[in-house]
Design an enzyme around this catalytic site. Sequence first.
Site, short mmCIF file in Angstrom:
data_model
loop_
_atom_site.label_atom_id
_atom_site.label_comp_id
_atom_site.label_asym_id
_atom_site.label_seq_id
_atom_site.Cartn_x
_atom_site.Cartn_y
_atom_site.Cartn_z
N ASN A 1 0.86 -1.10 -0.15
CA ASN A 1 -0.17 -0.11 0.13
C ASN A 1 0.88 1.28 -0.01
OD1 ASN A 1 0.73 -0.51 2.57
ND2 ASN A 1 -0.90 0.43 3.46
N GLU B 1 7.30 0.81 16.01
CA GLU B 1 8.17 1.44 15.00
C GLU B 1 8.14 2.80 15.28
OE1 GLU B 1 6.69 -0.74 11.26
OE2 GLU B 1 8.78 -1.23 11.33
N CYS C 1 -3.17 1.42 6.57
CA CYS C 1 -3.51 0.67 7.74
C CYS C 1 -4.42 1.62 8.74
CB CYS C 1 -2.48 0.03 8.37
SG CYS C 1 -1.17 1.32 8.85
N GLU D 1 3.43 -5.03 12.32
CA GLU D 1 2.51 -4.02 11.90
C GLU D 1 1.47 -4.68 11.24
OE1 GLU D 1 2.76 -1.31 13.56
OE2 GLU D 1 4.82 -0.98 13.97
#
Length: 501
Positions: free
Chosen positions: A170, A482, A303, A269
């Site tokens: 993405n 992160e 996301c 993630e």
Amino acid sequence: MTGNSQSTPPVGSKDTPPRIARNYIDGRFLDAGTPFPNLSPVDGRLVGQVLAADASMVDAAVSAARAAVDGDWGKMAPSERFRLLRAVADGIEQRFDDFVAAEMADTGKSLVQARTIDIPRGAANFRAFAELAQARAGECFHTHTADGQRALNYTVHRPLGVVAVISPWNLPLLLLTWKVAPALASGNAVIAKPSEETPSTATLLAEVIDRVGLPPGAFNLLHGGGPGATGEFLCTHPGIAGVSFTGESRTGSAIMKSAAPTVKKLCFELGGKNAALVFADSDLDAAAAGIARSAFTNGGQVCMCTERVYVERPVFEAFVEHVATHARALRLGWPAESDTDMGPMISAAHRDKVLGAYAQARADGAVFVCGGSAPHFGDSRDAGAWVEPTVITGLPQQAQALREEIFGPICHIAPFDTEDEAVALANDSDFGLAGVVWTSNLSRAHRVAERIQAGMVWVNCWYLRDLRTPFGGVKLSGFGREGGMHSLDFYAEPSTICIKL
Ligand code: NAD
């Protein structure tokens, strides 16, 4: 929404010959691998061929990476390592237009988005993590024990060794470099596997790294699929110490299984089913524009996108119409056109998945306020993977469209009556990546934000990121963080050295 813009070919398409995305191992581009096509989601044309790496190439990449950690790369002075990483950032910027064209060709995302977000962030990640790693300090303690002994205890950070970085389609360059840069800055050798849907900017990155002159094996690039293929070969390989993965929650679960026998360090993630809460006291114009942005940016394929919206009942109906007005105004255009708001889904398969979710929502009783199907252009884009931006209402909280991530341009809007109910609805999810609160009541903003079970909560904004802050999810949205020092914490382990005084 308009699906009828004039037929203009996207930049980097017809006049650019299809590329071959090759694997990069031990400082060399290889012609080996099983070819598969990379198709444009805009109109289905051939973008290029990709060479999938087999198990023997994974072995070769791990051996080269190990040799780099034990050799020139591992022994390099940190200041030289950071200089090389800054040179990678410069190299991306020198080939900025190539990167933009490649990202658009693979994903169909707009020129504006590729130019302002994806590619600049790809370069910035190398600079930022070189600086952060340089600034990293250890801990130091003077120790006096009860029986009179004295010691100096201090920590050093050791790289994990060989790490695999597996990224989704993405935000291809942005998310890949978000892992590659801190991994290299921490002194690891990296094997990067981009999504099979988006091989092009990763291949350009390998070209930049090759030209900058990192020691052979410090960075390796392998193309290919996931299950039973390159991705799984990496996750089961005993020579890999850690896997940093961004992608679907189901894939995260599969990777955990693959990585368990060799006890790899993992950072995940994963997916989201993010909620936004809109209180009647908020700036409703800003909230409606914000919700439209958080639902439809990148075709809803981020996301952090908002697929569940809960609105305080007195303003519910007007708010639904307000968001739908924004959705209808979005222009689905060729990537290169400056007024394009939204591109296609990543692939025909993903378009079918999104349209399947629309069909399921319809069967479950959803009211479609706008959108709900594939647009008709009357040109070559009808062979592409397009879906209309869609606003729905009327589903019960247990409906599939409110439980599972769709990852498309859709949001469901439902009313709530009390603050407690709003928080309960937001938290009624297996996922916990991001949340949004729209209110002008300062106390409520703090109160509600703290109660939302998610790794990131925005108040009166969305996707406003400071890259030093931790980002990640809870529940099915993953674990590990992160961002800034949190990224560096994953890619290096502290060791304590105790000197008796
Ligand atoms: P995906 O899980 O299908 O694929 C991601 C990567 O994993 C690809 O490179 C793929 O080849 C690889 N892969 C797939 N199966 C594998 C296996 N068994 N072993 C090893 N590797 C495997 O995800 P996607 O469709 O590319 O991306 C969309 C998903 O990513 C969405 O769920 C989205 O929410 C999530 N995402 C999360 C974040 C975040 O920060 N939390 C950011 C972006 C995207």
